[in-house]
Design a protein around this motif. Structure first.
Motif, PDB file in Angstrom:
ATOM      1  N   HIS A  24       0.846  -1.209   0.000  1.00 49.35           N
ATOM      2  CA  HIS A  24       0.000   0.000   0.000  1.00 49.35           C
ATOM      3  C   HIS A  24       0.877   1.253   0.000  1.00 49.35           C
ATOM      4  CE1 HIS A  24      -3.516  -2.482   0.701  1.00 49.35           C
ATOM      5  NE2 HIS A  24      -2.843  -3.092   1.647  1.00 49.35           N
ATOM      6  N   SER A  25       1.824   1.267  -0.931  1.00 46.16           N
ATOM      7  CA  SER A  25       2.793   2.361  -1.001  1.00 46.16           C
ATOM      8  C   SER A  25       2.946   2.820  -2.446  1.00 46.16           C
ATOM      9  CB  SER A  25       4.148   1.888  -0.459  1.00 46.16           C
ATOM     10  OG  SER A  25       4.694   0.878  -1.300  1.00 46.16           O
ATOM     11  N   PRO A  26       3.575   3.986  -2.641  1.00 43.80           N
ATOM     12  CA  PRO A  26       3.865   4.432  -4.015  1.00 43.80           C
ATOM     13  C   PRO A  26       4.826   3.458  -4.699  1.00 43.80           C
ATOM     14  CG  PRO A  26       4.159   6.224  -2.442  1.00 43.80           C
ATOM     15  CD  PRO A  26       3.992   4.967  -1.644  1.00 43.80           C
ATOM     16  N   ARG A  27       4.908   3.566  -5.999  1.00 49.13           N
ATOM     17  CA  ARG A  27       5.828   2.730  -6.766  1.00 49.13           C
ATOM     18  C   ARG A  27       7.247   2.932  -6.255  1.00 49.13           C
ATOM     19  NH1 ARG A  27       2.851  -1.121  -9.128  1.00 49.13           N
ATOM     20  NH2 ARG A  27       1.309  -0.303 -10.577  1.00 49.13           N
ATOM     21  N   THR A  28       7.971   1.826  -6.073  1.00 48.75           N
ATOM     22  CA  THR A  28       9.327   1.889  -5.525  1.00 48.75           C
ATOM     23  C   THR A  28      10.387   2.059  -6.608  1.00 48.75           C
ATOM     24  OG1 THR A  28       9.506  -0.525  -5.567  1.00 48.75           O
ATOM     25  CG2 THR A  28       8.709   0.487  -3.519  1.00 48.75           C
ATOM     26  N   ALA A  29       9.988   1.964  -7.874  1.00 45.14           N
ATOM     27  CA  ALA A  29      10.949   2.069  -8.977  1.00 45.14           C
ATOM     28  C   ALA A  29      10.212   2.506 -10.240  1.00 45.14           C
ATOM     29  CB  ALA A  29      11.628   0.717  -9.215  1.00 45.14           C
ATOM     30  N   THR A  30      11.002   2.853 -11.239  1.00 41.39           N
ATOM     31  CA  THR A  30      10.490   3.123 -12.578  1.00 41.39           C
ATOM     32  C   THR A  30      10.774   1.902 -13.425  1.00 41.39           C
ATOM     33  OG1 THR A  30      10.840   5.506 -12.391  1.00 41.39           O
ATOM     34  CG2 THR A  30      10.737   4.602 -14.625  1.00 41.39           C
ATOM     35  N   VAL A  31       9.788   1.462 -14.185  1.00 43.33           N
ATOM     36  CA  VAL A  31       9.976   0.334 -15.102  1.00 43.33           C
ATOM     37  C   VAL A  31       9.758   0.870 -16.515  1.00 43.33           C
ATOM     38  CG1 VAL A  31       9.152  -1.933 -15.824  1.00 43.33           C
ATOM     39  CG2 VAL A  31       9.224  -1.351 -13.386  1.00 43.33           C
ATOM     40  N   SER A  32      10.779   0.696 -17.364  1.00 41.11           N
ATOM     41  CA  SER A  32      10.730   1.203 -18.739  1.00 41.11           C
ATOM     42  C   SER A  32      11.061   0.095 -19.724  1.00 41.11           C
ATOM     43  CB  SER A  32      11.740   2.337 -18.921  1.00 41.11           C
ATOM     44  OG  SER A  32      11.444   3.399 -18.055  1.00 41.11           O
ATOM     45  N   ALA A  33      10.392   0.123 -20.851  1.00 38.81           N
ATOM     46  CA  ALA A  33      10.640  -0.856 -21.911  1.00 38.81           C
ATOM     47  C   ALA A  33      12.020  -0.617 -22.516  1.00 38.81           C
ATOM     48  CB  ALA A  33       9.568  -0.747 -22.982  1.00 38.81           C
ATOM     49  N   THR A  34      12.763  -1.700 -22.727  1.00 40.96           N
ATOM     50  CA  THR A  34      14.049  -1.611 -23.420  1.00 40.96           C
ATOM     51  C   THR A  34      13.963  -2.213 -24.820  1.00 40.96           C
ATOM     52  OG1 THR A  34      14.779  -3.670 -22.365  1.00 40.96           O
ATOM     53  CG2 THR A  34      15.415  -1.591 -21.298  1.00 40.96           C
ATOM     54  N   SER A  35      12.831  -2.822 -25.118  1.00 39.60           N
ATOM     55  CA  SER A  35      12.511  -3.346 -26.444  1.00 39.60           C
ATOM     56  C   SER A  35      10.989  -3.258 -26.553  1.00 39.60           C
ATOM     57  CB  SER A  35      12.987  -4.800 -26.573  1.00 39.60           C
ATOM     58  OG  SER A  35      12.174  -5.660 -25.796  1.00 39.60           O
ATOM     59  N   PRO A  36      10.425  -3.537 -27.714  1.00 39.27           N
ATOM     60  CA  PRO A  36       8.964  -3.557 -27.766  1.00 39.27           C
ATOM     61  C   PRO A  36       8.454  -4.526 -26.690  1.00 39.27           C
ATOM     62  CG  PRO A  36       9.861  -3.650 -29.970  1.00 39.27           C
ATOM     63  CD  PRO A  36      11.025  -3.813 -29.019  1.00 39.27           C
ATOM     64  N   LEU A  37       7.590  -4.032 -25.843  1.00 41.44           N
ATOM     65  CA  LEU A  37       7.168  -4.765 -24.643  1.00 41.44           C
ATOM     66  C   LEU A  37       5.668  -5.018 -24.684  1.00 41.44           C
ATOM     67  CD1 LEU A  37       8.145  -5.697 -21.737  1.00 41.44           C
ATOM     68  CD2 LEU A  37       7.439  -3.423 -20.961  1.00 41.44           C
ATOM     69  N   THR A  38       5.271  -6.244 -24.411  1.00 39.73           N
ATOM     70  CA  THR A  38       3.861  -6.586 -24.272  1.00 39.73           C
ATOM     71  C   THR A  38       3.661  -7.112 -22.859  1.00 39.73           C
ATOM     72  OG1 THR A  38       3.682  -7.158 -26.607  1.00 39.73           O
ATOM     73  CG2 THR A  38       1.961  -8.007 -25.152  1.00 39.73           C
ATOM     74  N   VAL A  39       2.720  -6.498 -22.142  1.00 41.02           N
ATOM     75  CA  VAL A  39       2.438  -6.899 -20.761  1.00 41.02           C
ATOM     76  C   VAL A  39       0.959  -7.226 -20.606  1.00 41.02           C
ATOM     77  CG1 VAL A  39       4.342  -5.654 -19.672  1.00 41.02           C
ATOM     78  CG2 VAL A  39       2.187  -4.472 -20.056  1.00 41.02           C
ATOM     79  N   ILE A  40       0.692  -8.179 -19.732  1.00 38.89           N
ATOM     80  CA  ILE A  40      -0.667  -8.459 -19.304  1.00 38.89           C
ATOM     81  C   ILE A  40      -0.845  -7.690 -18.001  1.00 38.89           C
ATOM     82  CG2 ILE A  40      -2.277 -10.220 -18.486  1.00 38.89           C
ATOM     83  CD1 ILE A  40      -0.771 -12.207 -20.320  1.00 38.89           C
ATOM     84  N   VAL A  41      -1.896  -6.894 -17.927  1.00 36.64           N
ATOM     85  CA  VAL A  41      -2.121  -5.991 -16.806  1.00 36.64           C
ATOM     86  C   VAL A  41      -3.354  -6.439 -16.023  1.00 36.64           C
ATOM     87  CG1 VAL A  41      -2.462  -3.586 -16.136  1.00 36.64           C
ATOM     88  CG2 VAL A  41      -1.211  -4.127 -18.236  1.00 36.64           C
ATOM     89  N   MET A  42      -3.222  -6.492 -14.703  1.00 41.76           N
ATOM     90  CA  MET A  42      -4.325  -6.826 -13.805  1.00 41.76           C
ATOM     91  C   MET A  42      -4.496  -5.675 -12.821  1.00 41.76           C
ATOM     92  SD  MET A  42      -4.574 -10.085 -11.203  1.00 41.76           S
ATOM     93  CE  MET A  42      -4.758 -11.256 -12.538  1.00 41.76           C
ATOM     94  N   THR A  43      -5.724  -5.264 -12.573  1.00 40.73           N
ATOM     95  CA  THR A  43      -5.968  -4.181 -11.620  1.00 40.73           C
ATOM     96  C   THR A  43      -5.516  -4.593 -10.224  1.00 40.73           C
ATOM     97  OG1 THR A  43      -8.185  -4.908 -10.978  1.00 40.73           O
ATOM     98  CG2 THR A  43      -8.017  -3.441 -12.915  1.00 40.73           C
ATOM     99  N   ALA A  44      -5.235  -3.617  -9.383  1.00 40.50           N
ATOM    100  CA  ALA A  44      -4.826  -3.889  -8.002  1.00 40.50           C
ATOM    101  C   ALA A  44      -5.900  -4.675  -7.264  1.00 40.50           C
ATOM    102  CB  ALA A  44      -4.524  -2.578  -7.273  1.00 40.50           C
ATOM    103  N   PHE A  45      -7.149  -4.341  -7.491  1.00 39.33           N
ATOM    104  CA  PHE A  45      -8.251  -5.048  -6.835  1.00 39.33           C
ATOM    105  C   PHE A  45      -8.227  -6.532  -7.186  1.00 39.33           C
ATOM    106  CE2 PHE A  45     -12.557  -6.769  -6.961  1.00 39.33           C
ATOM    107  CZ  PHE A  45     -12.957  -6.570  -5.651  1.00 39.33           C
ATOM    108  N   GLU A  46      -8.101  -6.850  -8.463  1.00 37.44           N
ATOM    109  CA  GLU A  46      -8.079  -8.246  -8.883  1.00 37.44           C
ATOM    110  C   GLU A  46      -6.798  -8.947  -8.439  1.00 37.44           C
ATOM    111  OE1 GLU A  46     -10.477 -10.262  -9.948  1.00 37.44           O
ATOM    112  OE2 GLU A  46     -11.669  -8.488  -9.527  1.00 37.44           O
ATOM    113  N   PHE A  47      -5.700  -8.206  -8.379  1.00 42.54           N
ATOM    114  CA  PHE A  47      -4.456  -8.777  -7.878  1.00 42.54           C
ATOM    115  C   PHE A  47      -4.658  -9.258  -6.440  1.00 42.54           C
ATOM    116  CE2 PHE A  47      -0.577  -8.213  -5.395  1.00 42.54           C
ATOM    117  CZ  PHE A  47       0.313  -9.016  -6.095  1.00 42.54           C
ATOM    118  N   ARG A  48      -5.297  -8.442  -5.608  1.00 42.08           N
ATOM    119  CA  ARG A  48      -5.543  -8.826  -4.209  1.00 42.08           C
ATOM    120  C   ARG A  48      -6.468 -10.034  -4.140  1.00 42.08           C
ATOM    121  NH1 ARG A  48      -5.929  -3.014  -3.612  1.00 42.08           N
ATOM    122  NH2 ARG A  48      -3.957  -2.267  -2.783  1.00 42.08           N
TER     123      ARG A  48
END
Length: 140
Positions: A93-117
């Motif tokens: 329950h805190s702010p993001r601890t780091a920056t995540v940046s693509a280093t190549s074309p990046l495809t991610v599957i994203v899940m909301t925080a609610f569904e993650f819990r």
């Protein structure tokens, strides 16, 4: 904070979810249920998925491509297919601890925080894997 708009031309299905090592233990029915709360996003090289200090609103699993994790200006690691990120801010329950940046074309599957819990609560094996990895990252 950089936001990456969803690419709704590429949906997520249960097989796509279960193809990720983290979610391999989900039943087909459970994966079908979580599909409704996931989306696929594409990120161009050099673009941030999220930035340090930002709101932790989602959890990400890399389907393809690579990304760097940088905290306080220091590169911590490179991630690739099957790796996940975004759990620390949600669990702590805190702010993001780091920056995540693509280093190549990046495809991610994203899940909301609610569904993650919800995933953590309903699937202790997955929660244990996520918690163990999170603790390793916090100690690094």
């Amino acid at each position: 904070m950089t936001t990456v708009p969803p690419d709704r031309s590429h949906g997520v299905d249960a097989d796509r979810i279960r193809a990720q090592p983290l979610f391999a233990s989900l039943s087909a029915g459970d994966a079908e249920e979580f599909v409704r709360y996931c989306e696929v996003r594409h990120v161009e090289p050099g673009q941030a998925v999220f930035t340090q200090g930002g709101l932790a609103a989602a959890f990400f699993v890399i389907e393809s491509g690579s990304a760097d994790v940088v905290a306080d200006g220091q590169r911590l690691r490179e991630m690739g297919p099957g790796d996940w990120f975004g759990e620390i801010g949600i669990v702590e329950h805190s702010p993001r601890t780091a920056t995540v940046s693509a280093t190549s074309p990046l495809t991610v599957i994203v899940m909301t925080a609610f569904e993650f819990r919800r995933l953590e609560a309903e699937h202790p094996d997955i929660a244990e894997t996520i918690t163990r990895t999170m603790q390793e990252r916090l100690q690094a």
